[in-house]
Design an enzyme around this catalytic site. Structure first.
Site, PDB file in Angstrom:
ATOM      1  N   ASP A 110       8.589   0.090 -72.954  1.00  0.00           N
ATOM      2  CA  ASP A 110       7.534  -0.061 -73.950  1.00  0.00           C
ATOM      3  C   ASP A 110       6.644  -1.217 -73.511  1.00  0.00           C
ATOM      4  OD1 ASP A 110       6.264   0.207 -76.599  1.00  0.00           O
ATOM      5  OD2 ASP A 110       8.172   1.145 -77.153  1.00  0.00           O
ATOM      6  N   ASP A 218       2.037   0.780 -76.469  1.00  0.00           N
ATOM      7  CA  ASP A 218       1.940   0.638 -77.915  1.00  0.00           C
ATOM      8  C   ASP A 218       0.471   0.498 -78.347  1.00  0.00           C
ATOM      9  OD1 ASP A 218       3.659   0.135 -80.325  1.00  0.00           O
ATOM     10  OD2 ASP A 218       2.519  -1.726 -80.399  1.00  0.00           O
ATOM     11  N   GLU A 280       0.256   5.368 -76.914  1.00  0.00           N
ATOM     12  CA  GLU A 280       0.338   5.644 -78.344  1.00  0.00           C
ATOM     13  C   GLU A 280      -1.054   5.414 -78.918  1.00  0.00           C
ATOM     14  OE1 GLU A 280       2.612   4.186 -82.416  1.00  0.00           O
ATOM     15  OE2 GLU A 280       1.641   2.779 -81.064  1.00  0.00           O
ATOM     16  N   HIS A 353      10.698   6.170 -83.680  1.00  0.00           N
ATOM     17  CA  HIS A 353      11.240   5.098 -84.519  1.00  0.00           C
ATOM     18  C   HIS A 353      10.335   4.756 -85.696  1.00  0.00           C
ATOM     19  CE1 HIS A 353       8.330   3.309 -81.915  1.00  0.00           C
ATOM     20  NE2 HIS A 353       8.340   2.205 -82.625  1.00  0.00           N
ATOM     21  N   ASP A 354       9.150   5.349 -85.761  1.00  0.00           N
ATOM     22  CA  ASP A 354       8.227   5.096 -86.880  1.00  0.00           C
ATOM     23  C   ASP A 354       8.156   6.278 -87.845  1.00  0.00           C
ATOM     24  OD1 ASP A 354       7.424   2.650 -85.710  1.00  0.00           O
ATOM     25  OD2 ASP A 354       5.763   3.610 -84.641  1.00  0.00           O
TER      26      ASP A 354
HETATM   27  O1  TEU Z   1       3.072   1.702 -84.152  1.00  0.00           O
HETATM   28  C1  TEU Z   1       1.738   1.804 -84.512  1.00  0.00           C
HETATM   29  C2  TEU Z   1       1.359   2.693 -85.642  1.00  0.00           C
HETATM   30  O2  TEU Z   1       0.197   2.955 -85.773  1.00  0.00           O
HETATM   31  C3  TEU Z   1       2.256   3.265 -86.655  1.00  0.00           C
HETATM   32  O3  TEU Z   1       2.953   4.361 -86.315  1.00  0.00           O
HETATM   33  C4  TEU Z   1       3.000   2.180 -87.332  1.00  0.00           C
HETATM   34  O4  TEU Z   1       4.354   2.484 -87.294  1.00  0.00           O
HETATM   35  C5  TEU Z   1       2.568   1.911 -88.726  1.00  0.00           C
HETATM   36  O5  TEU Z   1       3.713   1.853 -89.456  1.00  0.00           O
HETATM   37  C6  TEU Z   1       1.612   2.832 -89.410  1.00  0.00           C
HETATM   38  O6  TEU Z   1       2.008   3.147 -90.728  1.00  0.00           O
HETATM   39  C7  TEU Z   1       3.440   0.889 -83.081  1.00  0.00           C
HETATM   40  C8  TEU Z   1       4.950   0.853 -82.981  1.00  0.00           C
HETATM   41  O7  TEU Z   1       5.423   2.129 -82.671  1.00  0.00           O
HETATM   42  C9  TEU Z   1       5.503   0.277 -84.250  1.00  0.00           C
HETATM   43  O8  TEU Z   1       6.896   0.325 -84.291  1.00  0.00           O
HETATM   44  C10 TEU Z   1       5.003  -1.137 -84.367  1.00  0.00           C
HETATM   45  O9  TEU Z   1       5.380  -1.664 -85.591  1.00  0.00           O
HETATM   46  C11 TEU Z   1       3.484  -1.220 -84.237  1.00  0.00           C
HETATM   47  O10 TEU Z   1       2.958  -0.432 -83.190  1.00  0.00           O
HETATM   48  C12 TEU Z   1       3.082  -2.638 -83.930  1.00  0.00           C
HETATM   49  O11 TEU Z   1       3.486  -2.978 -82.638  1.00  0.00           O
END
Ligand code: TEU
Length: 584
Positions: A110, A218, A280, A353-354
């Site tokens: 990552d 990310d 992402e 994970h989100d």
């Molecule tokens: O996520 C960015 C993102 O836009 C979303 O999916 C995020 O989880 C947010 O909750 C929107 O509701 C990335 C990572 O995958 C996430 O785990 C991190 O918290 C975020 O960036 C910040 O680094």
């Protein structure tokens, strides 16, 4: 670290290696604990390499294991070149990489460079004084004109952070505010500054030189910010009565593609063919997706789109549930399939994970858990693109179904709940319901390896509760049963490796208006495939296209026998999925 793979020859005619690959995402905190502290770690990963090899995945992507205060579980990095002690050491990581390489599995790290931790030395130097040489590495702004620092409303703009509250935090030492699109412990880096970009590129080269095989980047489309244009700041449209929309001035900025192309030249030139580069990109449109992934442009190999995982969100966002309309899901994914057909490539995913667990979201995690999990997998994996499997998805793991707010650990959920409570927007019962639907912790409960007390994840107290359904839903049970979700994923992965039509065939939607069946064909480069998935617990009929059901072979399905054919229509059983191959 020794290179264990055959040298990849740059041949721009041949499809890239990752067009037949499947990626597995490990969220280390929740994968396997080896030392009993209740938090997963790298030596824990070593214990589970056989599981990954049996599944047959080609790549593992690790969510961040770098040094971090863990405000956002590692997405707040204080040292990019070291491993956090809760996960182990750099030497442990080398061992993991070697173990995976020796099984023919590549490793993607990552890369979190839109922001650092506020405990990174770069930020600590930056905040030290207004004339610090690193002041301009982050986004500092004075209070709103007419306001004194710290006064309510003095934030430079009204923007809402992704984690609730303002995007601005006051630094009392210098009386200025810094920008943080995520938590206040995640200050945004200023990519306008070439010294920032050089420092990031140097760090990336350092990781590649250590032998890793690519990056998952990310929120990479946030690195260029329109606010940089002349420094102009403007309030955003207010959505919830408190904070405004930051997006127009902080995302997809004018220099985004320039930065990615520069990164490519500075970091990937000469070794791109062996790597996997996935961005992402929340909010990206198909047009953006093509710009990012057209190989001729030298940016990324593929990006994660968010459109399809937002279709069950109401106007209030991820905690506001609305029912999925399958026609919208089909139209959305088909648009991406078509849009990236000639130039570019799709990353395919349901889970990470989100995201709450897909079987609890678009499937049925009760009576039809196995059927709906395998149906969802079949539909996704038969698209054109590179599929991503998130840990536990291959076991049919479900949402947490927490009944109390005290169970949650994720900063996004906690801050959302605190704000909703403070402003009396939701009752506690409504909050429990909202988080049960939308919380990221749904994805983060420990992997269920067996039916023992902590599911074989830890001998200690797990940092986030284990789902009680681990007694029946676990890897041991899944691996024993040939009809399980696990073995279905294993077969889908093998199918992509073997079948050139799965890998590269053209995608064409069938019956786009059918409200309950997701059907399509893949054609070109071999006998046509017909794919159908029933997104309901009722029998559904669907006309077959491109193959003759009387002579077609069944490639894969999630029931023992083939579905019934009546007057050239398939009668699909609840949550049934089937793939048919035209007779040669
Ligand atoms: O996520 C960015 C993102 O836009 C979303 O999916 C995020 O989880 C947010 O909750 C929107 O509701 C990335 C990572 O995958 C996430 O785990 C991190 O918290 C975020 O960036 C910040 O680094």
């Amino acid at each position: 670290m020794a290179e264990e793979f055959p040298v990849v020859i740059a041949d721009h005619e041949a499809p890239a290696w990752w067009t037949s690959a499947v990626v597995y995402q490990i969220y280390p905190r929740s994968f396997q604990d080896s030392d009993g502290d209740g938090i997963g770690d790298l030596r824990g990963v070593l214990q589970r390499i056989d599981h990954l090899a049996e599944l047959g995945v080609d790549v593992v992507w690790f969510s961040p294991v770098y040094r971090s205060p863990q405000d956002d579980n590692g997405y707040d990095i204080s040292d990019y070149r070291d491993v956090d002690p809760i996960f182990g050491s750099l030497a442990d990581l080398d061992e993991v990489v070697q173990a995976l390489h020796s099984r023919g599995i590549r490793v993607v790290m990552d890369l979190v460079v839109n922001h650092t931790s506020d405990e990174h030395t770069w930020f600590m130097e930056s905040r030290a004084s207004t004339d610090s040489p690193k002041r301009d590495w982050y986004w500092w702004r004075p209070p709103r004109p007419g306001f004194a620092a710290g006064e309510p409303g003095a934030e430079p703009t009204n923007w809402a952070s992704y984690f609730s509250g303002s995007t601005w935090e006051l630094d009392p030492g210098t009386g200025e505010y810094y920008l943080h699109l995520f938590s206040r412990k995640q200050p945004d880096l200023n990519w306008e500054n070439p010294a920032v970009r050089d420092a990031v590129y140097e760090m990336m080269r350092w990781w590649l030189d250590r032998g890793i095989d690519g990056f998952r980047m990310d929120v990479i489309n946030l690195i260029s910010k329109t606010m940089a244009d002349g420094g102009a700041l403007a309030d955003g449209v207010v959505k919830d009565g408190l904070y405004g929309d930051a997006w127009p001035l902080t995302a997809n900025g004018p220099r985004l593609h320039e930065y990615l192309q520069e990164m490519h030249r500075e970091v990937f030139e000469g070794r791109r063919e062996a790597l996997l580069l996935v961005g992402e990109t929340p909010g990206a449109t198909v047009e953006d997706g093509r710009l990012f992934t057209d190989p001729a442009r030298g940016e990324l190999d593929m990006v994660f789109t968010f459109e399809h995982v937002g279709l069950d969100h109401g106007p209030g966002g991820r905690f506001d549930r609305r029912p999925l309309d399958l026609r919208e899901l089909k139209a959305t994914l088909a648009r991406w399939q078509t849009g990236l057909k000639d130039a570019g490539w799709n990353a395919l995913y349901w889970c990470n994970h989100d995201q709450p667990r897909i079987v609890s979201r678009f499937g049925d995690d009760g009576a039809y858990r196995r059927e709906s999990a395998t149906m969802l997998a079949t539909v996704l994996h038969l698209h054109r693109g590179t599929p991503y499997v998130y840990q536990g998805e291959e076991l049919g793991m479900t949402n947490a179904h927490f009944a109390a707010l005290a169970e949650y650990r994720d900063i996004e959920s906690l801050r959302y709940a605190a704000e909703a409570r403070a402003h009396g927007r939701l009752t506690d019962d409504q909050l429990v319901e909202a988080l049960a639907f939308g919380s990221r912790d749904n994805a983060r409960t420990p992997v269920q390896w067996d039916d023992t007390a902590s599911a074989g994840f830890t001998t200690g107290e797990p940092w986030l509760a284990v789902n009680p359904n681990h007694v029946t839903v676990n890897a041991e049970v899944e691996c024993r049963d040939p009809a399980s979700v696990f073995h279905h994923y294993r077969r889908l992965i093998a199918l992509r490796h073997e079948d050139p039509v799965v890998r590269l065939g053209d995608f064409s939607l069938v019956a786009p208006e059918h409200p309950h069946v997701y059907a399509f064909t893949r054609s070109g480069g071999g006998p046509t495939l017909f794919v159908a998935g029933n997104f309901s617990g009722e029998p559904q009929r669907i006309g077959v296209e491109g193959v003759d059901p009387a002579t077609a072979g069944r490639v894969i399905g999630n029931y023992d026998d083939a579905p019934r054919v009546e007057e050239a229509e398939l009668v699909l059983r609840p949550w049934e999925a089937v793939v048919l191959r035209a007779a040669r």
